[in-house]
Design an enzyme around this catalytic site. Structure first.
Site, PDB file in Angstrom:
ATOM      1  N   ASP A  25       0.862  -1.175   0.000  1.00 46.15           N
ATOM      2  CA  ASP A  25       0.000   0.000   0.000  1.00 46.15           C
ATOM      3  C   ASP A  25       0.900   1.227   0.000  1.00 46.15           C
ATOM      4  O   ASP A  25       1.718   1.404   0.905  1.00 46.15           O
ATOM      5  CB  ASP A  25      -0.873  -0.037   1.262  1.00 46.15           C
ATOM      6  CG  ASP A  25      -1.748   1.202   1.392  1.00 46.15           C
ATOM      7  OD1 ASP A  25      -1.906   1.933   0.395  1.00 46.15           O
ATOM      8  OD2 ASP A  25      -2.258   1.442   2.495  1.00 46.15           O
ATOM      9  N   ASP A  60       0.792   5.277  -0.099  1.00 48.59           N
ATOM     10  CA  ASP A  60      -0.041   6.481  -0.142  1.00 48.59           C
ATOM     11  C   ASP A  60       0.633   7.646   0.550  1.00 48.59           C
ATOM     12  O   ASP A  60       1.739   7.529   1.056  1.00 48.59           O
ATOM     13  CB  ASP A  60      -1.445   6.220   0.367  1.00 48.59           C
ATOM     14  CG  ASP A  60      -1.528   6.137   1.870  1.00 48.59           C
ATOM     15  OD1 ASP A  60      -0.594   6.615   2.548  1.00 48.59           O
ATOM     16  OD2 ASP A  60      -2.512   5.585   2.369  1.00 48.59           O
ATOM     17  N   ASP A  80       3.404   1.034   3.313  1.00 49.70           N
ATOM     18  CA  ASP A  80       2.811   0.966   4.642  1.00 49.70           C
ATOM     19  C   ASP A  80       3.060  -0.438   5.187  1.00 49.70           C
ATOM     20  O   ASP A  80       2.402  -1.386   4.782  1.00 49.70           O
ATOM     21  CB  ASP A  80       1.314   1.260   4.522  1.00 49.70           C
ATOM     22  CG  ASP A  80       0.655   1.395   5.884  1.00 49.70           C
ATOM     23  OD1 ASP A  80       1.381   1.368   6.897  1.00 49.70           O
ATOM     24  OD2 ASP A  80      -0.572   1.509   5.930  1.00 49.70           O
TER      25      ASP A  80
END
Ligand code: SF4
Lengths: 336, 382
Positions: free
Chosen positions: B95, B97, B284
């Site tokens: 992930d 972001d 992450d």
């Protein structure tokens, strides 16, 4: 030199309950001799800690031995024997040319290839990670690997470590997947030997769980509990875990002698070395009192055992010491 | 609640999309846990569907604000307790972001997206394909619908990996635990320098080449410069051959690491930190190491932007513009909205500067503003 064809792989699937039962109930002198030598090995191990028969390793022999140990049902004993065999396998492989090490790795089920140009063995990322996660120390971390397109290139020393862990887990699976009562059924003609082994083992090592006295071990964080459990079961825990355990126990006020007692059951217990280490970490000899590492450091070394523990799973718990402090204070508050 | 009215409008917009929802991914849908967050109420999870068709029907009826599936394959995904679901394996997911991006708070949404896209590109190119050796067809790349991208490895090579093994991969990608001391300690075990060792060695070699020519790195203090230069002229014997130190330190390869003096070690340490900073990918970690993770459902809408969770190929990634590509066709309508907070956004190549008040905008812009909580959709005009 022995060829690797004689090195064991001990896949659980090779041995059905029936085939094991046949061995223990066999009328053949050869089978009975083998069963008896396995039992003798176990007894000798309990007696002296260093059986001579160790150099004799075959799938069949180990299967018999582990079935017997399963019937005896003393995890500490089993673990010590597994660890001894793990070392033995490493030792045996040490003498082999790299090509044979490769061949044996493959037999164990590892995706391993001889890389002639580098004189190394390459292992697939998947198999590497399946094993290396259990070995501590920077040398085995993925960031420090020679990794090329999904294969980890390892030298002889390194692949030996992987092999011994593979083998250890094969033995462990063999043992764990067999229920103790099933093992007792299988070994029933030797029920007497089983009882003898159990009693002898109990009397030999005053193997009650270590006495921690004043300190409240129920308030320990999961990591420390796990280290203590492993050490007293005879598992040789990684250096960092030892360090954490000793410094933790010292900080909460346990005397050095008591700390040392925990190690007495360790497979490679060496009074001098342990005394030295404990005195060093607790500052007796070094003048520095070391503190246990923070949770993040334990986590990145795969030494955190928080599981579902609610306190460990809070965002703000950063240190094993803090865990103990909180647990202690929450009790005294509730007492008021 | 005043927000409810606006949410209702957004829900209407979403229902236009989910009316004809076509679900094709993920694979083995019957082995996945599905969860969603509705427009009002809290998360529902532990759902499962036999076929994609069943899921489509469900979603058409429920119109979720956010929709998720488990990267894990379960024997019994409906069971409520993790331990009873029968874990069969899990995709390996990443992930990326804005939360992990330095300076993200000063960037515009478009800048954030570009920045995260670069990290994603590096993740796929250098780490997943380059080092870990995954094939392109083992990877699924998605725009997350929000502020970043998700990369899934869908392959037998990863399904069985436990959390510790995944942490190793995550640490490698983040350069976590990388430091000069351990690198120097372990570099001799390499056959050929690869991975982080290769990256660091390249910089170290270049730096010493520079120093040999009198070009010093900025971090090197004045009085250290003379010392390091003269030390490079010293002769050493390596494997029985006598050479000047500079002929080893300014050449690629692991030999140099046996010759380092205190000052060299400081140089290498500094370079290692810089290399890590430059090449690490900000993923992450907990997402990657969690073997029970729920992640956004392919082609679902992100409830905070109205954009699609859209798959893309690796070759699309280099200049992917989600603010054009991930706009659902069903939002090609006009909508009347009331703006509560002003906002700037560029969508489909057009700049929108939206001020407070009532106005008519393209449906996808309206959806974005409403998703962000900056506006309420009053009506949709076909
Ligand atoms: S979270 Fe910290 S205290 Fe808890 S088990 Fe892990 S390392 Fe120990």
């Amino acid at each position: 030199m022995m060829g690797n064809s004689s090195l064991p792989v001990l896949f659980r699937e090779t041995f059905t309950t029936q085939s094991l039962e046949n061995l223990f109930h066999s009328y053949s002198q050869k089978d009975t001799d083998e069963v008896i030598s396995a039992i003798n090995l176990a007894l000798e191990f309990i007696e002296k800690g260093e059986p001579e028969l160790l150099s004799y390793i075959s799938d069949r022999f180990l299967a018999i031995l582990l079935t017997f140990l399963r019937a005896v049902d003393e995890n500490v004993l089993t673990n010590r024997i597994l660890i001894t065999y793990r070392k033995e396998i490493e030792k045996k492989c040490r003498d082999l040319p790299l090509e044979e090490i490769e061949e044996y790795s493959k037999k164990l089920g590892m995706d391993a290839n001889m890389e002639f140009e580098d004189e190394m063995i390459s292992v697939s990322l998947k198999d590497y990670l399946g094993i290396a996660g259990r070995i501590s120390g920077s040398t085995y971390r993925l960031v420090y690997q020679d990794i090329r397109h999904g294969r980890i290139f390892v030298d002889r020393e390194h692949v030996l470590k992987l092999i011994r862990e593979y083998f250890y887990s094969n033995m462990k699976n063999f043992y764990d997947e067999m229920p103790a009562d099933k093992a007792r059924d299988i070994t029933s003609p030797f029920a007497k030997a089983t009882d003898t082994a159990k009693e002898l083992f109990k009397s030999k090592a005053g193997l009650t769980s270590p006495e921690l006295g004043e300190v409240e071990s129920t308030k320990f964080p999961p990591c420390i509990k796990e280290y203590i459990k492993q050490v007293s079961e005879g598992v040789n825990i990684p250096h960092m875990a030892r360090f954490t355990m000793v410094s933790f126990l010292h900080k909460i006020g346990l005397e050095n002698q008591k700390i040392m007692d925990i190690f007495k059951t360790a497979p490679d217990f060496n009074e001098k070395v342990t005394t030295y280490q404990v005195n060093h970490i607790t500052g007796e000899t070094s003048g520095t009192q070391y503190s246990p590492p923070k949770c993040v450091n334990l986590q990145s070394n795969h030494l955190c055992y928080k599981g579902e523990d609610p306190l460990c799973n809070t965002e703000w718990l950063k240190h094993p010491m803090r865990y103990y402090e909180i647990k202690k204070s929450s009790r005294s508050e509730s007492k008021k | 609640m005043p927000g409810q009215v606006g949410d209702q409008g957004l829900k209407t917009l979403f229902s236009r999309y989910y009316k004809d929802f076509k679900s094709v991914e993920p694979d083995q849908i019957s082995k996945r846990e599905v969860g969603y967050i509705p427009f009002s109420g809290t998360m529902t999870r532990h759902l499962a569907f036999k076929t994609h068709r069943d899921l489509e029907n469900f979603v058409t009826g429920i119109v979720p604000r956010h929709l998720y599936y488990s990267s894990t394959y379960y024997q019994w995904p409906l069971e409520k307790k993790m331990i009873e679901k029968g874990w069969m394996g899990a995709e390996l997911i990443f992930d990326l972001d804005a939360d992990h991006l330095k300076g993200a708070s000063e960037m515009t949404y478009e800048q954030i997206l570009r920045n995260v896209r670069d990290h994603t590109f590096r993740l796929v190119d250098e780490f997943l394909i380059g080092l870990a050796g995954f094939r392109e067809d083992e990877l699924r790349i998605y725009f997350s619908g929000g502020r970043g991208y998700h990369v899934h490895v869908v392959s037998e090579k990863v399904y069985s990996l436990n959390s510790d093994a995944r942490r190793e991969i995550s640490n490698m990608i983040r350069g976590e635990g990388l430091n000069a001391k351990d690198l120097i300690l372990n570099i001799n075990n390499y056959g050929k320098l690869s991975g982080w060792a290769e990256l660091v060695d390249r910089e170290v070699t270049d730096t010493y080449k520079g120093i040999a020519n009198g070009e010093y790195p900025k971090f090197l203090a004045e009085n250290d410069r003379a010392a390091i230069s003269s030390s490079l002229e010293q002769a050493v014997s390596l494997n029985g051959i006598v050479k000047k130190r500079k002929d080893i330190l300014a050449q690629p390869g692991k030999n140099k690491y046996r010759l380092l003096n205190q000052l060299d070690r400081e140089v290498v340490s500094r370079i290692t930190d810089d290399v890590r900073e430059k090449h690490a990918c900000e993923i992450d970690e907990p997402v990657t190491t969690d073997v029970h993770r729920l992640i956004r459902f392919p082609f679902s809408l992100h409830g905070k932007t109205g954009l699609m969770v859209k798959p893309l190929t690796f070759s699309d990634l280099a200049d992917y513009d989600p603010l054009t590509e991930a706009i659902p066709e069903s939002s090609d309508v006009k909508a009347r909205i009331e703006v509560k907070r002003k906002l700037k956004i560029r969508m489909r190549g057009e700049n929108f500067e939206i001020n407070e008040g009532e106005m008519e905008l393209p449906g996808y812009v309206a959806g974005f503003c409403a998703g962000m909580g900056a506006a309420q959709i009053l009506s949709i005009i076909n």
